[in-house]
Scaffold this motif. Structure first.
Motif, short mmCIF file in Angstrom:
data_model
loop_
_atom_site.label_atom_id
_atom_site.label_comp_id
_atom_site.label_asym_id
_atom_site.label_seq_id
_atom_site.Cartn_x
_atom_site.Cartn_y
_atom_site.Cartn_z
N ASP A 72 23.05 52.54 39.58
CA ASP A 72 22.32 53.81 39.62
C ASP A 72 20.87 53.68 39.16
O ASP A 72 20.11 54.64 39.24
N ARG A 73 20.49 52.52 38.67
CA ARG A 73 19.16 52.34 38.13
C ARG A 73 18.20 51.80 39.17
O ARG A 73 18.60 51.14 40.13
N GLY A 74 16.91 52.08 38.96
CA GLY A 74 15.90 51.45 39.77
C GLY A 74 15.61 50.05 39.26
O GLY A 74 16.03 49.67 38.16
N ALA A 87 7.26 62.59 37.85
CA ALA A 87 7.93 63.03 39.07
C ALA A 87 8.97 62.02 39.52
O ALA A 87 10.01 62.38 40.09
N LEU A 88 8.70 60.76 39.24
CA LEU A 88 9.64 59.70 39.62
C LEU A 88 10.91 59.75 38.77
O LEU A 88 11.99 59.36 39.23
N ILE A 89 10.79 60.24 37.54
CA ILE A 89 11.95 60.33 36.65
C ILE A 89 13.05 61.18 37.27
O ILE A 89 14.23 60.80 37.30
N SER A 90 12.67 62.36 37.79
CA SER A 90 13.68 63.26 38.36
C SER A 90 14.32 62.66 39.60
O SER A 90 15.52 62.85 39.85
N LEU A 107 14.81 59.45 40.20
CA LEU A 107 15.71 58.38 39.78
C LEU A 107 16.96 58.91 39.09
O LEU A 107 18.03 58.31 39.18
N SER A 108 16.82 60.01 38.37
CA SER A 108 17.96 60.54 37.61
C SER A 108 18.79 61.52 38.42
O SER A 108 20.03 61.43 38.46
N GLU A 109 18.14 62.46 39.09
CA GLU A 109 18.87 63.51 39.82
C GLU A 109 19.22 63.11 41.25
O GLU A 109 20.13 63.67 41.85
N LYS A 110 18.46 62.19 41.80
CA LYS A 110 18.67 61.72 43.17
C LYS A 110 18.48 62.83 44.21
O LYS A 110 19.15 62.85 45.25
N SER A 155 9.23 56.28 27.70
CA SER A 155 10.56 55.78 27.37
C SER A 155 11.60 56.35 28.33
O SER A 155 12.59 55.69 28.67
N ALA A 156 11.38 57.61 28.79
CA ALA A 156 12.33 58.22 29.72
C ALA A 156 12.36 57.48 31.05
O ALA A 156 13.43 57.28 31.65
#
Length: 370
Positions: A77-79, A169-172, A174-177, A214-215
């Motif tokens: 699930d990780r980048g 913006a990339l965080i969401s 990667l996490s929410e897909k 860190s996120a």
């Protein structure tokens, strides 16, 4: 492919990828075109023990465990974040992995100070919006959104050069897909299909430009690509890339092993000098990467082919090295001059061979630039 200046890996190695896919009976994650084992073979080349009916050439030269960890990360699930010094082959490895997994390595966002959130999400076709209003048809998906919709690999080059807003913006993603499109009343969410992931690259010399939060770090697996220091491996990389250049320009020329040794030894000497330097002013601005070695050799070959005797000479190699590495004046010229007098001159007297001509060519190039 002959009419493309630089074909992406999935086109350049299309026949090889087709063959690997036809014989691949190993389990494949998601919608991957090849299994992890075959992807590793495609990137690192085959061995006799692999039992294949044909040889698969090595395309990326580095530690096997780095490639395996990269592949495993993309199945999770990780980048994947490939981080290392300039010229260590991060982008090339990312391209090969994307080509092998989804047969499309061109879904790329280039990180710069001017990269915006639109570049990783979506924008609008203004004329269509004026004519018909906002709809999915008038929306222009980013390469990352296209990768999400097709279950492919998206690439983000130079992640640390983009601003914190873009990184957030990339965080969401990667996490929410998924990506929300609030401008639309219906069909306002774009979900990622199985197989989607992101390969990002980051230059370790850009630390402090736009540090990752860190996120965001938690959503990536880090794979550090080291500088190639093994002389044999570095020679293979330089030879592999140079042969590609010669084929592209249809140049029939042999690179003398003695001149390749001169190039490799020169970079090794300059790296050692940079490591022993007490301050940045005593170091070349160049990272002295393998990619820069390839650039020096290519420049010397092309110069010899177009303006010389259609042969690679030690003089042309030295001139190319000075011209490529002397980026600051007079600091870099002084460092290179010190290297020629302190290292190359004694070596040319002791060993002879190509070193005297290399010394003369280097001196002439410095005199021209001074």
């Amino acid at each position: 492919m002959s009419d493309l200046l630089r074909a992406p890996a999935e086109i350049k190695y299309a026949e090889e990828l087709d063959w690997l896919e036809s014989v691949d009976d190993n389990p494949k994650p998601f919608s991957w075109r090849l299994s992890p084992k075959m992807i590793r073979l495609f990137v690192l080349g085959s061995e006799r023990s692999d039992g294949l009916d044909r040889e698969i050439a090595q395309k990326w030269f580095g530690d096997r465990s780095l490639v395996e960890r990269s592949i495993v990360t993309l199945a999770s699930d990780r980048g994947l974040l490939l981080i290392g010094d300039p010229g260590t082959g991060k982008s090339w490895l990312a391209e090969l992995l994307a080509a092998a997994i989804s047969r499309n390595s061109t879904l790329v966002v280039q990180g710069t100070a001017g990269t915006t959130e639109d570049h990783i999400k979506y924008s609008w076709n203004v004329s269509m919006v004026i004519a018909k209003g906002q709809s999915r048809e008038s929306m222009i998906p980013s390469p990352i959104m296209t990768a999400m919709e097709t279950g492919a690999i998206g690439r983000f080059e130079e992640l640390t050069r983009s601003t914190s807003d873009v990184q957030d913006a990339l965080i969401s993603i990667l996490s929410e897909k998924y990506v929300s499109v609030p401008e639309l009343d219906s069909d306002s969410i774009v979900f990622a299909k199985p197989g989607f992931s992101i390969i990002a690259t980051a230059n370790s010399r850009d630390r402090g430009v736009n540090d990752l939060s860190s996120a965001l770090k938690r959503r990536f697996n880090f794979v550090r690509i080291p500088v190639v220091t093994n002389k044999k491996s570095e020679a293979e990389i330089v030879r592999f890339r140079t042969e590609e250049l010669l084929r592209r320009h249809q140049i029939e020329l042999e690179v003398p092993p003695t001149l390749l040794d001169v190039l490799l030894q020169s970079f090794a000497d300059l790296r050692a000098s940079a490591s022993a330097a007490g301050s940045d002013d005593e170091k070349l601005e160049s990272a002295l990467s393998t990619a820069e070695q390839i650039g020096v050799l290519e420049d010397a070959i092309l110069h010899g082919n177009f303006f010389g005797e259609r042969a690679l000479t030690a003089r042309a190699l030295a001139s190319s090295l000075v011209g490529s590495l002397a980026r600051r004046e007079p600091e870099d010229l002084a460092i290179l001059n010190k290297y020629l007098h302190g290292v190359v001159e004694p070596r040319s007297k002791e060993e002879g061979g190509s070193w005297p001509e290399f010394l003369e060519g280097g001196r002439d190039a410095i005199a021209t630039l001074s």
